[in-house]
Motif scaffolding. Structure first.
Motif, PDB file in Angstrom:
ATOM      1  N   VAL A   1      53.046 -48.303  14.825  1.00 57.37           N
ATOM      2  CA  VAL A   1      53.272 -49.403  14.239  1.00 57.37           C
ATOM      3  C   VAL A   1      52.957 -50.939  15.083  1.00 57.37           C
ATOM      4  O   VAL A   1      53.622 -51.788  16.323  1.00 57.37           O
ATOM      5  N   TYR A   2      51.811 -52.277  14.396  1.00 54.63           N
ATOM      6  CA  TYR A   2      51.546 -53.060  15.110  1.00 54.63           C
ATOM      7  C   TYR A   2      52.561 -53.980  15.004  1.00 54.63           C
ATOM      8  O   TYR A   2      52.852 -54.949  14.371  1.00 54.63           O
TER       9      TYR A   2
ATOM     10  N   VAL B   1      52.715 -57.721  15.046  1.00 53.32           N
ATOM     11  CA  VAL B   1      52.222 -58.867  14.644  1.00 53.32           C
ATOM     12  C   VAL B   1      52.206 -60.212  14.689  1.00 53.32           C
ATOM     13  O   VAL B   1      53.762 -60.634  14.073  1.00 53.32           O
TER      14      VAL B   1
ATOM     15  N   VAL C   1      43.657 -55.896  15.130  1.00 55.54           N
ATOM     16  CA  VAL C   1      44.560 -56.138  13.813  1.00 55.54           C
ATOM     17  C   VAL C   1      44.296 -57.393  14.483  1.00 55.54           C
ATOM     18  O   VAL C   1      45.063 -57.928  16.052  1.00 55.54           O
TER      19      VAL C   1
ATOM     20  N   HIS D   1      47.210 -59.366  16.853  1.00 53.78           N
ATOM     21  CA  HIS D   1      48.394 -57.995  17.902  1.00 53.78           C
ATOM     22  C   HIS D   1      47.701 -58.238  19.354  1.00 53.78           C
ATOM     23  O   HIS D   1      46.527 -57.716  18.581  1.00 53.78           O
TER      24      HIS D   1
ATOM     25  N   ARG E   1      52.751 -52.865  20.354  1.00 50.12           N
ATOM     26  CA  ARG E   1      53.337 -51.721  19.534  1.00 50.12           C
ATOM     27  C   ARG E   1      53.587 -50.212  19.195  1.00 50.12           C
ATOM     28  O   ARG E   1      54.192 -50.241  21.128  1.00 50.12           O
TER      29      ARG E   1
ATOM     30  N   THR F   1      50.244 -46.630   9.378  1.00 48.44           N
ATOM     31  CA  THR F   1      50.307 -47.664  10.552  1.00 48.44           C
ATOM     32  C   THR F   1      50.830 -48.719   9.648  1.00 48.44           C
ATOM     33  O   THR F   1      50.598 -48.260   8.085  1.00 48.44           O
ATOM     34  N   ASP F   2      51.325 -48.822  10.984  1.00 42.74           N
ATOM     35  CA  ASP F   2      51.688 -50.258   9.639  1.00 42.74           C
ATOM     36  C   ASP F   2      52.112 -51.559  10.565  1.00 42.74           C
ATOM     37  O   ASP F   2      51.880 -51.714  11.649  1.00 42.74           O
ATOM     38  N   THR F   3      52.838 -52.387   9.838  1.00 47.40           N
ATOM     39  CA  THR F   3      53.150 -54.130  10.857  1.00 47.40           C
ATOM     40  C   THR F   3      54.258 -54.321  10.953  1.00 47.40           C
ATOM     41  O   THR F   3      55.354 -54.357   9.537  1.00 47.40           O
TER      42      THR F   3
ATOM     43  N   THR G   1      56.100 -57.877  11.740  1.00 48.14           N
ATOM     44  CA  THR G   1      55.835 -59.694  12.352  1.00 48.14           C
ATOM     45  C   THR G   1      56.630 -60.116  12.464  1.00 48.14           C
ATOM     46  O   THR G   1      57.663 -60.040  12.393  1.00 48.14           O
TER      47      THR G   1
END
Length: 324
Positions: A126-127, A129, A159, A162, A166, A197-199, A201
Motif C-alpha cells: 500500500v503506497y 501518495v 509511483v 510517493h 508504504r 497493490t493500492d494507494t 492519499t
C-alpha cells in the motif's frame, strides 16, 4: 489472531523531532491495538543511521521506557535507503506487515489506519501518495514533482508523489529480499515486486522540527542514483544522440561538397570551432554517463554488505554485529 505490525523509521540526526514522533506513534499504535486491528506484539523500530547527535541515546531511552519502541543501531552512516532496508530486512521475519516512514512527521500518520485496512483486505503493498504539497515552497514542490516525472521519463517505474511511506506484507518483503543490488533505489524496486497493490492519499505537512535531509544537491544525486540503477535509457539516449550528430555531419559533408563543386569556398572558422566544441562536449558527456554505469558495475561486483547492524533492541530479540 491479530496481525503483528512493525513501523520502520530511518533516523539521521533527528534528536529534535524524535520525542514528538514517538509520542504520536504511541497514540496511533495503541489505538490500533485497542481496535484489535493489530497485535500487542507490534512495534515501532527506529533505525539510527550513524547519527552525530543524541538520536541513538533517545532511541535507547524510548526502548527502556516502553517496549513498544525498538531500535537498530547501524555501525556507521549508510544513507537513507540502506538504513531503511536494514530495518525492513531485520524485522521481516518478526512481523506480518511493515510500514516504512520518515521521522519528520511530514507524512500523515493517520493514513496508517487506511493502510492497515487495505492490508487486511488483501493488499500486499500500500503506497502513501501525497495529494497536496501546499506546505512546500514553490521551488521545493517544482523540483520534487520534476524528480518523479524525470524518473518515469527515464524508464524508472515509480509511483508519482510517493516517497518511502508504504506498507508491505511479509511476502512482499520476502520478494524485496531477493533484490541483491548494492545501488539501492527502493521507490523503483518495490513496484517491481508485483502482488496486489493500492494507494492511500494524504496531505503533506510541514516538517515538525530540524532541517530537511534532502536539499537540492542530494535530490539531484538521488535522481541520478535511481535512473542509473533502474534504467539503461540514458545510454540509449546517447546512442540516439550520436546517430543524430552523425547524420548532421553527413549532411554537412554533402553541403560542403556541393559548395566546392559550385566553386564557393567555406567561409570562416566559426562553424568548425562550434562543431569541434559541440562534438567534444557530447563525447565527454557520453563518457561520463557510461562511466557512471561502469562504476555501478564495479560496486555491484564487490558484493559488499549494504549495512552492518551494531545493535538491535527488541525485547527478547536482542542481536548484535549482524551483516546484511
Amino acid at each position: 489472531m491479530n496481525n503483528i505490525l512493525y513501523i520502520v523509521i530511518p533516523c539521521y540526526n533527528e534528536e529534535e523531532v524524535l520525542p514528538e514522533t514517538a509520542k504520536r506513534l504511541k497514540v496511533k499504535m495503541n489505538s490500533l491495538i485497542e481496535k484489535r486491528k493489530i497485535s500487542p506484539e507490534s512495534r515501532v523500530v527506529m533505525v539510527n543511521d550513524g547519527s552525530k547527535d543524541k538520536t541513538w541515546p533517545i532511541i535507547s531511552a524510548l526502548h527502556e521506557e516502553d517496549l513498544l519502541f525498538s531500535g537498530i543501531n547501524l555501525s556507521r552512516n549508510r544513507g537513507h535507503q540502506n538504513a531503511l532496508l536494514a530495518g525492513l530486512m531485520t524485522v521481516k521475519d518478526l512481523a506480518d506487515a511493515v510500514i516504512s516512514m520518515d521521522a519528520d512527521l511530514q507524512d500523515d500518520i493517520n493514513a496508517i489506519d487506511e493502510m492497515v485496512d487495505k492490508f487486511l483486505d488483501g493488499c500486499d503493498i500500500v503506497y502513501g501518495v501525497r495529494s497536496k504539497r501546499t506546505t512546500d515552497s514553490f521551488f521545493k514542490r517544482f523540483t520534487a514533482e520534476s524528480f518523479y516525472r524525470l524518473m518515469n521519463a527515464m524508464g524508472a517505474n515509480t509511483v508519482f508523489n510517493h516517497a518511502d511511506y508504504r506498507l508491505m506484507s511479509k511476502r512482499a518483503l520476502e520478494g524485496l529480499a531477493q533484490f541483491k543490488e548494492v545501488n539501492l533505489f527502493l521507490r523503483g524496486i518495490v513496484p517491481m515486486i508485483g502482488y496486489r497493490t493500492d494507494t492511500v492519499t494524504y496531505e503533506r505537512s510541514e516538517r515538525f522540527a530540524g532541517e530537511s535531509k534532502y536539499p537540492l544537491k542530494k535530490m539531484v544525486a538521488f535522481a541520478m542514483e535511481g535512473i542509473t540503477s533502474l534504467s539503461v535509457k540514458p545510454i540509449r539516449l546517447i546512442t540516439g544522440l550520436g546517430f543524430v550528430v552523425f547524420m548532421v555531419s553527413i549532411i554537412m559533408l554533402i553541403y560542403i561538397f556541393v559548395r566546392f563543386c559550385m566553386g564557393a569556398t567555406v567561409a570562416g572558422w566559426a562553424s568548425v570551432a562550434v562543431s569541434v566544441w559541440a562534438i567534444g562536449g557530447l563525447m565527454l558527456l557520453s563518457i561520463g554517463v557510461v562511466g557512471e554505469y561502469i562504476g555501478k558495475i564495479y560496486l555491484e561486483s564487490k558484493a559488499r554488505p549494504r549495512f552492518i547492524i551494531e545493535q538491535f533492541l527488541n525485547e527478547s530479540h536482542e542481536k548484535g554485529g549482524e551483516e546484511k
